[in-house]
Structure formats: structure tokens, C-alpha cells
Design a protein around this motif. Structure first.
Motif, PDB file in Angstrom:
ATOM      1  N   TYR A   1       0.857  -1.168   0.000  1.00 29.23           N
ATOM      2  CA  TYR A   1       0.000   0.000   0.000  1.00 29.23           C
ATOM      3  C   TYR A   1       0.899   1.225   0.000  1.00 29.23           C
ATOM      4  CZ  TYR A   1      -3.480  -3.400   1.545  1.00 29.23           C
ATOM      5  OH  TYR A   1      -4.293  -4.484   1.647  1.00 29.23           O
TER       6      TYR A   1
ATOM      7  N   TRP B   1      -9.857   6.353   1.231  1.00 30.31           N
ATOM      8  CA  TRP B   1     -10.476   6.598   2.527  1.00 30.31           C
ATOM      9  C   TRP B   1     -11.555   7.660   2.418  1.00 30.31           C
ATOM     10  CZ3 TRP B   1     -11.816   5.002   6.973  1.00 30.31           C
ATOM     11  CH2 TRP B   1     -12.108   5.881   8.017  1.00 30.31           C
TER      12      TRP B   1
ATOM     13  N   ALA C   1     -15.684  -0.148   7.946  1.00 29.82           N
ATOM     14  CA  ALA C   1     -14.674  -0.962   8.629  1.00 29.82           C
ATOM     15  C   ALA C   1     -13.552  -1.355   7.677  1.00 29.82           C
ATOM     16  CB  ALA C   1     -15.330  -2.202   9.229  1.00 29.82           C
ATOM     17  N   ALA C   2     -13.918  -1.691   6.415  1.00 36.24           N
ATOM     18  CA  ALA C   2     -12.894  -2.063   5.441  1.00 36.24           C
ATOM     19  C   ALA C   2     -11.979  -0.885   5.117  1.00 36.24           C
ATOM     20  CB  ALA C   2     -13.546  -2.583   4.169  1.00 36.24           C
TER      21      ALA C   2
ATOM     22  N   LEU D   1     -11.290   1.593   7.087  1.00 39.04           N
ATOM     23  CA  LEU D   1     -10.418   1.807   8.242  1.00 39.04           C
ATOM     24  C   LEU D   1      -9.272   0.797   8.259  1.00 39.04           C
ATOM     25  CD1 LEU D   1      -9.859   3.274  10.897  1.00 39.04           C
ATOM     26  CD2 LEU D   1     -11.402   1.658  12.034  1.00 39.04           C
ATOM     27  N   LEU D   2      -9.579  -0.467   7.882  1.00 39.77           N
ATOM     28  CA  LEU D   2      -8.540  -1.497   7.842  1.00 39.77           C
ATOM     29  C   LEU D   2      -7.505  -1.190   6.775  1.00 39.77           C
ATOM     30  CD1 LEU D   2      -7.440  -4.252   8.747  1.00 39.77           C
ATOM     31  CD2 LEU D   2      -9.015  -5.318   7.124  1.00 39.77           C
ATOM     32  N   PHE D   3      -7.960  -0.790   5.588  1.00 41.31           N
ATOM     33  CA  PHE D   3      -7.031  -0.476   4.503  1.00 41.31           C
ATOM     34  C   PHE D   3      -6.138   0.703   4.856  1.00 41.31           C
ATOM     35  CE2 PHE D   3     -10.238  -2.363   1.308  1.00 41.31           C
ATOM     36  CZ  PHE D   3      -9.781  -3.626   1.609  1.00 41.31           C
ATOM     37  N   THR D   4      -6.745   1.715   5.470  1.00 46.19           N
ATOM     38  CA  THR D   4      -5.961   2.897   5.825  1.00 46.19           C
ATOM     39  C   THR D   4      -4.924   2.573   6.893  1.00 46.19           C
ATOM     40  OG1 THR D   4      -7.870   4.276   5.318  1.00 46.19           O
ATOM     41  CG2 THR D   4      -6.109   5.286   6.604  1.00 46.19           C
ATOM     42  N   THR D   5      -5.304   1.756   7.866  1.00 46.36           N
ATOM     43  CA  THR D   5      -4.349   1.344   8.909  1.00 46.36           C
ATOM     44  C   THR D   5      -3.192   0.557   8.306  1.00 46.36           C
ATOM     45  OG1 THR D   5      -6.153   1.239  10.515  1.00 46.36           O
ATOM     46  CG2 THR D   5      -4.097   0.116  11.094  1.00 46.36           C
ATOM     47  N   SER D   6      -3.527  -0.349   7.356  1.00 47.68           N
ATOM     48  CA  SER D   6      -2.470  -1.131   6.710  1.00 47.68           C
ATOM     49  C   SER D   6      -1.539  -0.231   5.912  1.00 47.68           C
ATOM     50  CB  SER D   6      -3.094  -2.182   5.790  1.00 47.68           C
ATOM     51  OG  SER D   6      -3.900  -3.069   6.536  1.00 47.68           O
TER      52      SER D   6
ATOM     53  N   THR E   1       0.730   1.616   8.278  1.00 50.21           N
ATOM     54  CA  THR E   1       1.737   0.727   8.855  1.00 50.21           C
ATOM     55  C   THR E   1       2.807   0.357   7.835  1.00 50.21           C
ATOM     56  OG1 THR E   1       0.064  -0.184  10.335  1.00 50.21           O
ATOM     57  CG2 THR E   1       2.095  -1.467  10.054  1.00 50.21           C
TER      58      THR E   1
END
Length: 269
Positions: A3, A10, A43-44, A46-51, A54
Motif C-alpha cells: 500500500y 479513505w 470498517a474495510a 479503516l482497515l485499509f488505511t491502517t495497513s 503501517t
């Protein structure tokens, strides 16, 4: 998966989620999926943005095998250096005790008793006639063999195979023995990890060479009468494993140069 940027996706997810949550016109029905889909999308996102945050433009699942291989190599080199240091210290202690034995009678007698047992314990070189047995994995593969019951384990040398040869040679009157040119003593343990052999902290790959000092005829007779050795010989014919016996007119088994410290022991009755 990598990513590199996550802000546009987002914002798109947020815009769609807010649009879906707005009150609908009067009379327009909104099913359960109408509420569930925006929440799942939120939720998806938020998960993609966190990944993405990171990862920071890098792969999340790096291949760590090169680092592990380097770590193993560094540890092995450190162990070898410590073994050399231990050998130097043992040699220094031996020289000091020999010098002390010239003036100290109890020390002299203790060294004489120890020297008389060094050969039996395996701490001196021993040469003479003997026998060398070599065990090797098969070059075949299960797909090359006829029948559906052939497994990979049938095509490699196992710990029990090596142990059967060692026990048979001892039973045939072997006076000294080495495995892969490493002296076998009373505290030696043969261990196999996969198709590799572990002996005194060293790892060896096949073919495994076992050399014994003694009367070759007696040792060959003991090998022939060993059930474990005969089972391996049958596997040689069935699966293409390697087994050879070589009579040695004059072979030398080197002295054991590792640690002789005992971690635990029991007195037999």
C-alpha cells in the motif's frame, strides 16, 4: 500486498458511507443491507488505511529467511570460536597439571590413572584394521516409484538405521568408532533432524559414513545378524537406498576432542 497511498480511497469510503446513512425520502424502504453495507465499507476502509499507514510504502510481509540464515550462520561461527577457546583452555590446564605432577605425588598418581583410561574412553587416536559402512538416501522420488504407498520417509536414512549399524558394529567387537569422522564415545547420542544427522552439536548430511576399528569378519557377521540392518538392506533393494561395506586394512579413528562433562548420570546396579 503493498500500500503506497490510502487517502483518496479513505475519503471515497467516508463519502459513500455518509451518503448511505442520510435519511431517505418518505415512502422509500431501506432494507437491512442498506445499513449493513455502509458499516462494512467503513470498517474495510479503516482497515485499509491502517495497513497503508503501517506499511508506509513497503511490503508488510517481508521474507525473513535471509535474516534467519544470517542469524544461524553468526551463531554457528560464535559456537566454533567458543569451542576453540575451550580447547585452548583445556590444553592449558593439561600443561599446568603435567608441570605440577613433577613435584606433587598425588597429582602424578591421578594423572597416571587417567592416562590408563584415556584409550578406553576414546581420548586417544586408535588405528588398525576395520570396517566402514556408508548409508545414503535414495535418488528416486515417490512419483518415480510404482505403487501408491511409497512415501518420502521410505527414501531417506533415519536415526534408527544409523543406530542399528552402530549397535551391530559394537556387538561385533569394535574397539573404536567414528561417525562422519567424529569419534563416538559412551556419552555420544545419534539424533536425526529430517534427513540430517546431529552428533555432538554438529550437523551432517548424507551419505553417512561409519568407521569402526576391529576384526572386519566379526563385524560383518554382526551386521548380517542385525535385524535393523537387514531391514535397511531390504529397503535398499526396494527403494534404491545406498548401503556399502568397505574393509579397511589400516584406518585411524581420531581421538574425541569435545567436552567430557556430564550433565546427569545414574549408577547402574
Amino acid at each position: 500486498m503493498e500500500y503506497t497511498t490510502g487517502t483518496p480511497s479513505w475519503r471515497l469510503v467516508m463519502r459513500r458511507a455518509l451518503s448511505a446513512l442520510r435519511p431517505r425520502r418518505l415512502g422509500q424502504r431501506q432494507g437491512g443491507w442498506g445499513l449493513g453495507v455502509p458499516l462494512i465499507a467503513l470498517a474495510a476502509g479503516l482497515l485499509f488505511t491502517t495497513s497503508a499507514t503501517t506499511a508506509d510504502g513497503t511490503a508488510l510481509r517481508d521474507d525473513r529467511r535471509p535474516q534467519l540464515a544470517q542469524l544461524i550462520a553468526d551463531k554457528r561461527e560464535r559456537v566454533e570460536q567458543q569451542d576453540e577457546r575451550a580447547s585452548d583452555l583445556l590444553a592449558e590446564v593439561d600443561r599446568d597439571s603435567a608441570k605440577l605432577a613433577d613435584t606433587d605425588v598425588p597429582v602424578k598418581k591421578a594423572r597416571e590413572r587417567a592416562d590408563a583410561l584415556r584409550q578406553q574412553a576414546g581420548f586417544t587416536d586408535l588405528g588398525g584394521p576395520g570396517l566402514t559402512v556408508t548409508l545414503n538416501d535414495s535418488s528416486r522420488r515417490p512419483a518415480d516409484m510404482s505403487g501408491d504407498d511409497v512415501q518420502n520417509d521410505d527414501l531417506v536414512v533415519h536415526q534408527g538405521d544409523v543406530q542399528a549399524v552402530v549397535n551391530a558394529l559394537w556387538a561385533g567387537g569394535a574397539e573404536a568408532m567414528s561417525i562422519m569422522d567424529v569419534r563416538v564415545i559412551s556419552t555420544s547420542a545419534v539424533r536425526c533432524v529430517g534427513n540430517t544427522l546431529l552428533l555432538h552439536g554438529q550437523v551432517f548430511s548424507p551419505p553417512f559414513k561409519i568407521t569402526a576399528i576391529g576384526e572386519p569378519t566379526d563385524m560383518r557377521r554382526a551386521l548380517e545378524s542385525s535385524e535393523g540392518v537387514q531391514q535397511f538392506r531390504d529397503a535398499v533393494a526396494s527403494f534404491g537406498l545406498g548401503y556399502t561395506e568397505t574393509v579397511e586394512r589400516n584406518v585411524t579413528v581420531r581421538a574425541y576432542d569435545g567436552s567430557s562433562d556430564l550433565r546427569s548420570a545414574e549408577v547402574t546396579e
